[in-house]
Design a protein around this motif. Structure first.
Motif, PDB file in Angstrom:
ATOM      1  N   UNK A  10      99.922 -32.110 -65.014  1.00 40.04           N
ATOM      2  CA  UNK A  10     100.264 -30.893 -65.744  1.00 40.04           C
ATOM      3  C   UNK A  10     100.426 -31.162 -67.235  1.00 40.04           C
ATOM      4  N   UNK A  11      99.879 -30.229 -68.049  1.00 40.81           N
ATOM      5  CA  UNK A  11     100.013 -30.313 -69.503  1.00 40.81           C
ATOM      6  C   UNK A  11     101.212 -29.488 -69.958  1.00 40.81           C
ATOM      7  N   UNK A  12     101.785 -29.851 -71.090  1.00 34.86           N
ATOM      8  CA  UNK A  12     102.901 -29.080 -71.645  1.00 34.86           C
ATOM      9  C   UNK A  12     102.491 -27.645 -71.928  1.00 34.86           C
ATOM     10  N   UNK A  13     101.195 -27.424 -72.135  1.00 37.13           N
ATOM     11  CA  UNK A  13     100.667 -26.092 -72.440  1.00 37.13           C
ATOM     12  C   UNK A  13     100.298 -25.304 -71.184  1.00 37.13           C
ATOM     13  N   UNK A 105      85.355 -30.628 -66.744  1.00 32.09           N
ATOM     14  CA  UNK A 105      84.981 -31.515 -67.850  1.00 32.09           C
ATOM     15  C   UNK A 105      84.516 -32.848 -67.271  1.00 32.09           C
ATOM     16  N   UNK A 106      83.369 -33.348 -67.769  1.00 33.78           N
ATOM     17  CA  UNK A 106      82.966 -34.731 -67.508  1.00 33.78           C
ATOM     18  C   UNK A 106      83.758 -35.565 -68.515  1.00 33.78           C
ATOM     19  N   UNK A 107      84.770 -36.289 -68.061  1.00 32.69           N
ATOM     20  CA  UNK A 107      85.685 -36.948 -69.011  1.00 32.69           C
ATOM     21  C   UNK A 107      85.069 -38.165 -69.697  1.00 32.69           C
ATOM     22  N   UNK A 108      85.429 -38.337 -70.968  1.00 31.52           N
ATOM     23  CA  UNK A 108      85.070 -39.550 -71.691  1.00 31.52           C
ATOM     24  C   UNK A 108      85.906 -40.717 -71.189  1.00 31.52           C
ATOM     25  N   UNK A 109      87.182 -40.440 -70.895  1.00 30.00           N
ATOM     26  CA  UNK A 109      88.126 -41.469 -70.466  1.00 30.00           C
ATOM     27  C   UNK A 109      89.134 -40.815 -69.521  1.00 30.00           C
ATOM     28  N   UNK A 110      88.935 -41.004 -68.228  1.00 25.75           N
ATOM     29  CA  UNK A 110      89.784 -40.344 -67.229  1.00 25.75           C
ATOM     30  C   UNK A 110      91.247 -40.786 -67.352  1.00 25.75           C
ATOM     31  N   UNK A 111      91.496 -41.926 -67.992  1.00 23.60           N
ATOM     32  CA  UNK A 111      92.877 -42.385 -68.140  1.00 23.60           C
ATOM     33  C   UNK A 111      93.703 -41.446 -69.027  1.00 23.60           C
ATOM     34  N   UNK A 112      93.034 -40.532 -69.763  1.00 20.62           N
ATOM     35  CA  UNK A 112      93.793 -39.542 -70.550  1.00 20.62           C
ATOM     36  C   UNK A 112      94.674 -38.676 -69.645  1.00 20.62           C
ATOM     37  N   UNK A 113      94.341 -38.578 -68.373  1.00 19.46           N
ATOM     38  CA  UNK A 113      95.186 -37.813 -67.449  1.00 19.46           C
ATOM     39  C   UNK A 113      96.588 -38.411 -67.350  1.00 19.46           C
ATOM     40  N   UNK A 114      96.707 -39.693 -67.656  1.00 19.30           N
ATOM     41  CA  UNK A 114      98.017 -40.347 -67.615  1.00 19.30           C
ATOM     42  C   UNK A 114      98.958 -39.781 -68.681  1.00 19.30           C
ATOM     43  N   UNK A 115      98.393 -39.107 -69.703  1.00 16.26           N
ATOM     44  CA  UNK A 115      99.211 -38.485 -70.742  1.00 16.26           C
ATOM     45  C   UNK A 115      99.896 -37.214 -70.232  1.00 16.26           C
ATOM     46  N   UNK A 116      99.438 -36.703 -69.088  1.00 20.66           N
ATOM     47  CA  UNK A 116      99.973 -35.452 -68.545  1.00 20.66           C
ATOM     48  C   UNK A 116     101.178 -35.736 -67.648  1.00 20.66           C
ATOM     49  N   UNK A 117     101.841 -34.664 -67.236  1.00 23.78           N
ATOM     50  CA  UNK A 117     103.066 -34.769 -66.457  1.00 23.78           C
ATOM     51  C   UNK A 117     102.807 -34.707 -64.956  1.00 23.78           C
ATOM     52  N   UNK A 118     103.727 -35.293 -64.204  1.00 25.96           N
ATOM     53  CA  UNK A 118     103.746 -35.134 -62.754  1.00 25.96           C
ATOM     54  C   UNK A 118     104.306 -33.747 -62.436  1.00 25.96           C
ATOM     55  N   UNK A 119     104.247 -33.366 -61.165  1.00 27.94           N
ATOM     56  CA  UNK A 119     104.810 -32.075 -60.774  1.00 27.94           C
ATOM     57  C   UNK A 119     106.313 -32.025 -61.044  1.00 27.94           C
ATOM     58  N   UNK A 120     107.026 -33.139 -60.830  1.00 25.71           N
ATOM     59  CA  UNK A 120     108.477 -33.151 -61.083  1.00 25.71           C
ATOM     60  C   UNK A 120     108.786 -32.983 -62.569  1.00 25.71           C
ATOM     61  N   UNK A 121     108.021 -33.686 -63.422  1.00 24.58           N
ATOM     62  CA  UNK A 121     108.237 -33.583 -64.867  1.00 24.58           C
ATOM     63  C   UNK A 121     107.923 -32.179 -65.363  1.00 24.58           C
ATOM     64  N   UNK A 122     106.850 -31.585 -64.840  1.00 30.74           N
ATOM     65  CA  UNK A 122     106.492 -30.217 -65.244  1.00 30.74           C
ATOM     66  C   UNK A 122     107.546 -29.230 -64.780  1.00 30.74           C
ATOM     67  N   UNK A 123     108.063 -29.394 -63.566  1.00 30.21           N
ATOM     68  CA  UNK A 123     109.112 -28.503 -63.067  1.00 30.21           C
ATOM     69  C   UNK A 123     110.324 -28.551 -63.988  1.00 30.21           C
ATOM     70  N   UNK A 124     110.675 -29.734 -64.452  1.00 23.37           N
ATOM     71  CA  UNK A 124     111.799 -29.881 -65.382  1.00 23.37           C
ATOM     72  C   UNK A 124     111.513 -29.113 -66.673  1.00 23.37           C
ATOM     73  N   UNK A 125     110.272 -29.193 -67.166  1.00 20.67           N
ATOM     74  CA  UNK A 125     109.908 -28.477 -68.392  1.00 20.67           C
ATOM     75  C   UNK A 125     110.068 -26.975 -68.202  1.00 20.67           C
ATOM     76  N   UNK A 126     109.515 -26.438 -67.118  1.00 23.00           N
ATOM     77  CA  UNK A 126     109.568 -24.977 -66.966  1.00 23.00           C
ATOM     78  C   UNK A 126     110.977 -24.490 -66.632  1.00 23.00           C
ATOM     79  N   UNK A 127     111.782 -25.345 -66.028  1.00 25.32           N
ATOM     80  CA  UNK A 127     113.185 -24.983 -65.785  1.00 25.32           C
ATOM     81  C   UNK A 127     113.931 -24.786 -67.103  1.00 25.32           C
ATOM     82  N   UNK A 128     113.467 -25.470 -68.154  1.00 28.60           N
ATOM     83  CA  UNK A 128     114.125 -25.400 -69.466  1.00 28.60           C
ATOM     84  C   UNK A 128     113.525 -24.360 -70.386  1.00 28.60           C
ATOM     85  N   UNK A 129     112.495 -23.636 -69.930  1.00 29.80           N
ATOM     86  CA  UNK A 129     111.862 -22.618 -70.780  1.00 29.80           C
ATOM     87  C   UNK A 129     112.516 -21.259 -70.593  1.00 29.80           C
TER      88      UNK A 129
END
Length: 129
Positions: A10-13, A105-129
């Motif tokens: 999950x992205x912050x956006x 998207x055909x990714x240039x570098x699939x490791x960029x997905x590591x910059x995104x959040x897990x479901x738990x981290x995203x849930x924490x974000x939306x709980x604070x919005x």
């Protein structure tokens, strides 16, 4: 509480992403995002073949409430769009994690997905919005 499949990143956006069986990144918006937008009326897709950089604003969704930009969760080339949304944008409201996917998207570098959040981290974000 929004539904958050644990296999997605999950992205912050408020986009979600995963790597499909062909190695492409499938992208959509979260249940939280579609609820916030309300009934979707139209979709403006990125162009096929477009090169995007992680974080780029590449498409928009228009709802009865507002227009919202959608961002690329990874860098690469847009190789597919969900054409069903042209006639049925409400699929995003009905099936945000299935039939309502947005583009691939055909990714240039699939490791960029590591910059995104897990479901738990995203849930924490939306709980604070």
């Amino acid at each position: 509480m929004s539904v958050l499949p644990s296999h997605l990143k999950y992205a912050q956006t408020h986009e979600w992403a995963y790597v499909d069986e062909d190695g492409n990144v499938v992208v959509g918006i979260t249940d939280f995002a579609q609820e916030a937008l309300g009934e979707l009326m139209s979709v403006t897709f990125p162009e096929l073949g477009m090169d995007v950089t992680q974080g780029d604003d590449i498409m928009s969704l228009e709802s009865v409430k507002a227009a919202s930009d959608i961002y690329a969760p990874v860098s690469g080339e847009v190789i597919a769009i969900n054409e069903a949304l042209e006639d049925e944008p409400e699929l995003i409201n009905d099936e945000p994690y299935d039939g309502g996917w947005l583009f691939k998207i055909a990714p240039n570098d699939v490791s960029e997905l590591e910059d995104l959040m897990s479901d738990e981290e995203y849930q924490e974000q939306i709980d604070n919005e």
